[in-house]
Write a protein that holds these residues in place. Structure first.
Motif, PDB file in Angstrom:
ATOM      1  N   GLU A  55     -10.878 -11.098   2.926  1.00 45.09           N
ATOM      2  CA  GLU A  55     -11.547 -12.150   3.252  1.00 45.09           C
ATOM      3  C   GLU A  55     -10.829 -13.397   3.388  1.00 45.09           C
ATOM      4  OE1 GLU A  55     -14.653 -12.785   0.586  1.00 45.09           O
ATOM      5  OE2 GLU A  55     -15.825 -10.966   1.194  1.00 45.09           O
ATOM      6  N   LEU A  56      -9.587 -13.644   2.649  1.00 45.95           N
ATOM      7  CA  LEU A  56      -8.821 -14.642   3.021  1.00 45.95           C
ATOM      8  C   LEU A  56      -7.962 -14.481   4.108  1.00 45.95           C
ATOM      9  CD1 LEU A  56      -7.546 -15.387  -0.706  1.00 45.95           C
ATOM     10  CD2 LEU A  56      -9.095 -16.838   0.385  1.00 45.95           C
ATOM     11  N   ALA A  57      -7.402 -13.341   4.567  1.00 46.71           N
ATOM     12  CA  ALA A  57      -6.864 -12.997   5.552  1.00 46.71           C
ATOM     13  C   ALA A  57      -7.625 -13.223   6.874  1.00 46.71           C
ATOM     14  CB  ALA A  57      -6.330 -11.564   5.560  1.00 46.71           C
ATOM     15  N   GLU A  58      -8.862 -12.798   6.858  1.00 50.04           N
ATOM     16  CA  GLU A  58      -9.700 -12.995   8.056  1.00 50.04           C
ATOM     17  C   GLU A  58     -10.035 -14.538   8.041  1.00 50.04           C
ATOM     18  OE1 GLU A  58     -13.709 -10.803   7.257  1.00 50.04           O
ATOM     19  OE2 GLU A  58     -12.533  -9.045   7.394  1.00 50.04           O
ATOM     20  N   GLU A  59      -9.975 -15.475   7.197  1.00 54.34           N
ATOM     21  CA  GLU A  59     -10.332 -16.775   7.484  1.00 54.34           C
ATOM     22  C   GLU A  59      -9.028 -17.587   7.639  1.00 54.34           C
ATOM     23  OE1 GLU A  59     -12.204 -18.077   3.850  1.00 54.34           O
ATOM     24  OE2 GLU A  59     -13.722 -16.758   4.057  1.00 54.34           O
ATOM     25  N   ASN A  60      -7.907 -16.735   7.934  1.00 56.37           N
ATOM     26  CA  ASN A  60      -6.551 -17.460   8.090  1.00 56.37           C
ATOM     27  C   ASN A  60      -6.133 -18.043   7.084  1.00 56.37           C
ATOM     28  OD1 ASN A  60      -6.065 -15.824  10.581  1.00 56.37           O
ATOM     29  ND2 ASN A  60      -7.344 -17.317  11.635  1.00 56.37           N
ATOM     30  N   MET A  61      -6.357 -18.041   5.897  1.00 54.54           N
ATOM     31  CA  MET A  61      -6.009 -18.913   4.856  1.00 54.54           C
ATOM     32  C   MET A  61      -4.441 -17.907   4.240  1.00 54.54           C
ATOM     33  SD  MET A  61      -9.205 -20.111   2.728  1.00 54.54           S
ATOM     34  CE  MET A  61      -8.199 -21.238   1.882  1.00 54.54           C
ATOM     35  N   ILE A  62      -4.586 -16.824   4.414  1.00 52.94           N
ATOM     36  CA  ILE A  62      -3.280 -16.062   4.095  1.00 52.94           C
ATOM     37  C   ILE A  62      -2.720 -15.125   5.366  1.00 52.94           C
ATOM     38  CG2 ILE A  62      -3.696 -16.305   1.604  1.00 52.94           C
ATOM     39  CD1 ILE A  62      -4.300 -13.239   1.660  1.00 52.94           C
ATOM     40  N   HIS A  63      -1.564 -14.795   5.222  1.00 52.10           N
ATOM     41  CA  HIS A  63      -1.179 -13.602   6.045  1.00 52.10           C
ATOM     42  C   HIS A  63      -0.652 -12.688   5.188  1.00 52.10           C
ATOM     43  CE1 HIS A  63      -1.405 -15.785   9.860  1.00 52.10           C
ATOM     44  NE2 HIS A  63      -0.987 -16.822   9.274  1.00 52.10           N
ATOM     45  N   LYS A  64      -0.992 -11.361   5.441  1.00 53.65           N
ATOM     46  CA  LYS A  64      -0.529 -10.335   4.316  1.00 53.65           C
ATOM     47  C   LYS A  64       0.021  -9.109   4.922  1.00 53.65           C
ATOM     48  CE  LYS A  64      -5.048  -8.096   3.878  1.00 53.65           C
ATOM     49  NZ  LYS A  64      -5.598  -6.892   3.281  1.00 53.65           N
ATOM     50  N   ILE A  65       1.234  -8.463   4.425  1.00 55.63           N
ATOM     51  CA  ILE A  65       1.801  -7.526   5.030  1.00 55.63           C
ATOM     52  C   ILE A  65       2.251  -6.569   3.893  1.00 55.63           C
ATOM     53  CG2 ILE A  65       4.015  -6.658   6.117  1.00 55.63           C
ATOM     54  CD1 ILE A  65       4.072  -9.673   7.005  1.00 55.63           C
ATOM     55  N   LYS A  66       1.750  -5.394   4.025  1.00 52.93           N
ATOM     56  CA  LYS A  66       2.064  -4.337   3.219  1.00 52.93           C
ATOM     57  C   LYS A  66       3.580  -4.034   2.902  1.00 52.93           C
ATOM     58  CE  LYS A  66       1.273  -0.676   0.487  1.00 52.93           C
ATOM     59  NZ  LYS A  66       1.206  -1.056  -0.894  1.00 52.93           N
ATOM     60  N   ALA A  67       4.162  -4.309   1.799  1.00 51.08           N
ATOM     61  CA  ALA A  67       5.558  -4.231   1.610  1.00 51.08           C
ATOM     62  C   ALA A  67       5.831  -3.643   0.219  1.00 51.08           C
ATOM     63  CB  ALA A  67       5.975  -5.492   1.103  1.00 51.08           C
ATOM     64  N   GLY A  68       6.354  -2.097   0.554  1.00 45.27           N
ATOM     65  CA  GLY A  68       6.578  -1.258  -0.775  1.00 45.27           C
ATOM     66  C   GLY A  68       5.689  -1.129  -1.940  1.00 45.27           C
ATOM     67  N   ASN A  69       5.962  -1.461  -3.100  1.00 47.64           N
ATOM     68  CA  ASN A  69       4.884  -1.340  -3.911  1.00 47.64           C
ATOM     69  C   ASN A  69       4.145  -2.680  -4.190  1.00 47.64           C
ATOM     70  OD1 ASN A  69       5.939   0.976  -4.630  1.00 47.64           O
ATOM     71  ND2 ASN A  69       7.390   0.468  -6.250  1.00 47.64           N
ATOM     72  N   GLY A  70       4.091  -3.343  -3.346  1.00 48.78           N
ATOM     73  CA  GLY A  70       3.343  -4.798  -3.526  1.00 48.78           C
ATOM     74  C   GLY A  70       2.662  -4.997  -2.054  1.00 48.78           C
ATOM     75  N   LEU A  71       2.160  -6.329  -1.937  1.00 47.04           N
ATOM     76  CA  LEU A  71       1.741  -6.874  -0.848  1.00 47.04           C
ATOM     77  C   LEU A  71       2.483  -8.466  -0.601  1.00 47.04           C
ATOM     78  CD1 LEU A  71      -0.554  -6.470   1.332  1.00 47.04           C
ATOM     79  CD2 LEU A  71      -2.135  -7.971  -0.328  1.00 47.04           C
ATOM     80  N   ALA A  72       3.024  -8.370   0.417  1.00 49.69           N
ATOM     81  CA  ALA A  72       3.760  -9.797   0.771  1.00 49.69           C
ATOM     82  C   ALA A  72       2.704 -10.541   1.465  1.00 49.69           C
ATOM     83  CB  ALA A  72       4.933  -9.506   1.771  1.00 49.69           C
ATOM     84  N   VAL A  73       2.715 -11.936   0.958  1.00 54.69           N
ATOM     85  CA  VAL A  73       1.474 -12.865   1.052  1.00 54.69           C
ATOM     86  C   VAL A  73       2.290 -14.233   1.630  1.00 54.69           C
ATOM     87  CG1 VAL A  73      -0.594 -14.054   0.469  1.00 54.69           C
ATOM     88  CG2 VAL A  73      -0.063 -11.750  -0.248  1.00 54.69           C
TER      89      VAL A  73
END
Length: 98
Positions: A55-73
């Motif tokens: 939901e935060l990504a849809e509202e453009n409050m964050i950008h997220k990228i799958k990165a290894g064992n975590g999530l880059a935000v």
């Protein structure tokens, strides 16, 4: 959820090292989030944590990228969240003149 992410954001660049030895550079306004750790810290389910991040990504409050064992935000407006000292001084001067 956003407050948790904001608390993890880098205020200066650094190198993050995954358990496998891979390194990535994290810049100002970015962080690595582990969803299980975040859900445990916030006391919610993994489903609720993932849904909130989406939901935060849809509202453009964050950008997220799958990165290894975590999530880059990344928070795109990170610098604009802070009040600049010059602006405070200008506001104070303006109030004194009135």
């Amino acid at each position: 959820m956003f407050i948790y992410i904001f608390g993890k954001l880098a205020n200066k660049p650094y190198n993050y090292r995954y358990a496998g030895g891979k390194r990535v550079s994290i810049y100002e306004g970015q962080c690595i989030i582990h969803i299980t750790t975040m859900a445990r810290a916030l006391g919610c389910s993994l489903y609720a944590a993932r849904k909130a991040l989406n939901e935060l990504a849809e509202e453009n409050m964050i950008h997220k990228i799958k990165a290894g064992n975590g999530l880059a935000v990344k928070v795109p407006f990170y610098k604009s969240l802070f009040i600049k000292e010059e602006k405070i001084q200008k506001d104070n001067d303006k109030q004194e003149q009135e």
